[in-house]
Design a protein around this motif. Sequence first.
Motif, PDB file in Angstrom:
ATOM      1  N   THR A 269       2.493  -7.586  -2.527  1.00 34.83           N
ATOM      2  CA  THR A 269       3.672  -6.761  -2.275  1.00 34.83           C
ATOM      3  C   THR A 269       3.328  -5.683  -1.251  1.00 34.83           C
ATOM      4  OG1 THR A 269       4.491  -7.083  -4.528  1.00 34.83           O
ATOM      5  CG2 THR A 269       5.400  -5.237  -3.282  1.00 34.83           C
ATOM      6  N   SER A 271       5.819  -3.258   0.885  1.00 35.25           N
ATOM      7  CA  SER A 271       7.176  -2.837   1.237  1.00 35.25           C
ATOM      8  C   SER A 271       7.076  -1.696   2.250  1.00 35.25           C
ATOM      9  CB  SER A 271       7.940  -2.377  -0.011  1.00 35.25           C
ATOM     10  OG  SER A 271       7.947  -3.375  -1.008  1.00 35.25           O
ATOM     11  N   GLU A 284       9.747  -6.132   3.896  1.00 34.83           N
ATOM     12  CA  GLU A 284       8.882  -6.764   2.907  1.00 34.83           C
ATOM     13  C   GLU A 284       7.998  -7.788   3.618  1.00 34.83           C
ATOM     14  OE1 GLU A 284       8.668  -5.599   0.035  1.00 34.83           O
ATOM     15  OE2 GLU A 284      10.532  -5.532  -1.122  1.00 34.83           O
ATOM     16  N   THR A 287       5.899 -10.077  -1.173  1.00 36.95           N
ATOM     17  CA  THR A 287       6.935 -10.240  -2.194  1.00 36.95           C
ATOM     18  C   THR A 287       8.275  -9.793  -1.626  1.00 36.95           C
ATOM     19  OG1 THR A 287       5.220  -9.496  -3.723  1.00 36.95           O
ATOM     20  CG2 THR A 287       7.440  -9.801  -4.612  1.00 36.95           C
ATOM     21  N   TRP A 464      10.066  -4.024  -3.475  1.00 34.35           N
ATOM     22  CA  TRP A 464       9.331  -4.353  -4.688  1.00 34.35           C
ATOM     23  C   TRP A 464       8.245  -3.330  -4.985  1.00 34.35           C
ATOM     24  CZ3 TRP A 464       9.913  -7.444  -8.723  1.00 34.35           C
ATOM     25  CH2 TRP A 464      10.738  -8.559  -8.626  1.00 34.35           C
ATOM     26  N   GLU A 465       7.695  -2.715  -3.946  1.00 31.41           N
ATOM     27  CA  GLU A 465       6.601  -1.783  -4.187  1.00 31.41           C
ATOM     28  C   GLU A 465       7.052  -0.591  -5.027  1.00 31.41           C
ATOM     29  OE1 GLU A 465       3.057   0.204  -1.503  1.00 31.41           O
ATOM     30  OE2 GLU A 465       4.155  -1.547  -0.777  1.00 31.41           O
TER      31      GLU A 465
END
Length: 490
Positions: A269, A271, A284, A287, A464-465
């Motif tokens: 991940t 971001s 992104e 992920t 997602w981060e």
Amino acid sequence: MEVVYQTGGNRVVVHPALLVIACDPRGLESVMDYRPQERALLDSLRNFTFYTTCLRVYPRKSQDRVVILAPDIVESQTGLVQGYRNETAKRWGLTVANGAATNVVTTYQMVGVNGASDPGTLTAQRNAFLDSPPSWWPFQPGRYEIVQVEENQNGGIHPAVNPLLTPYFNQFLFGALEAGAPWRWLDLQGANDTVYVHASTCFESVLHCWSYLNILLDAKPALLSAAKDSAIVVIGAGVSGLLFAQRFIDSGYTNITMLEKTNRFAGKTHSLQVPDQGGTSIAELGTCYLSPAYDDMVQAISEFTVGNTRVPVAHGSERGIVVGTPPNETVMAFSDYGLMVACQYLGFGWPCSKAEQDLAYLELVAAAAIYVGLRLEIFGTIDGVMPISRPVGDPYGVFSNTFAQFLDDNKMGALKGYLIYAYQVQGYGDLDKIPAYYGLVWITPDIAWPFGKSSGVTAWQKGWEDVWDQMVKKRNMNIKLNTNVVSIRR
């Protein structure tokens, strides 16, 4: 058991009651005493390689797509640029993107199992594409900058990774699948006080890491029977490691140490928070998407998504598929592409008549119904990362046939156009090469249905981060970054 690691200049020896391998287990081969059964599984694994780059580019013509992907290039798996996502358009809309002086985009490159994945070659391929792009690249040739921003994780600030070169989609080939490799992993879980939760045990996505943990704890309830103050060491603070630690912390375990070799947590991940149009666009690099299949997981981790909402990404005609060969490529809307493939499957030309299109739609509905029924028969459930018990024999050739052959053999070939987008261009392998089993794992019934909301995808507005950062903070996770594992003796 003894685990020795170095962190902050100190050498630490710990004797955990449970060892959790949440990194790629092949990365520990030099320090860990693998048993023959474990070694056989590790030797059977193969993976792709992904290379993603966030760029600032300069529009040269009006855009009508947020995402453009080229299936033929994806199929080659040779590291060529296979498409892009316009992060400016995703965040602010196409109208703003078209009126802006610059756009932020993420390009995708993928290398297959036996391909050359050195960063120098991939960088050269990307630069050659940008300097002399195909017609479907709507930005000025040779004019771009690689985005450089800082990443702030739980108070730790460092340069964000960009470009990202990462192993992707660990998989078993046909022979290993026929020998039951995924279930052999499951059988070994907990032996020698060791648990494997890395994506290599199941599938690549966040959803599958989460789902596999559910299966694991259902199949091996003894993993939760140790004293709550037992020492647990988790190697790898990527997505699967964080999900495991969160689950065990919530079950009352108080002595969990996570060892991470890099200077950051969250694994694949990345971001990137990129200044854009007077605000921030999220790029992104790893992920990325969610589908309706994620709904249960999203509900389960809702405590960690506060202030972070799911937003649509390139619905409808905003998703483009490249067809044709240079210099005569055209970009079709995803829905038109799927319909075209269905019409061709029925022997019609393209474009075809309204009556022929209606027949194609009926064929798609019938194929989707067959798919749902067969998946339910084979997996024993509509959802799920894998059948809890290995299917008897090789039902419908899911271990020995390719996904494309499985579709053709069972009168579902009309779905291929939609599944090229839903499966192939997501980086999970060519329909004509990947075992049917993996197609069934990823293509749940709601994804197989080619119409309605399930044909779209969403993303987290803050990335997602932000989810993992909230999880680490709210569970006060003990993560030791920049840590080197010296030895593991079981």
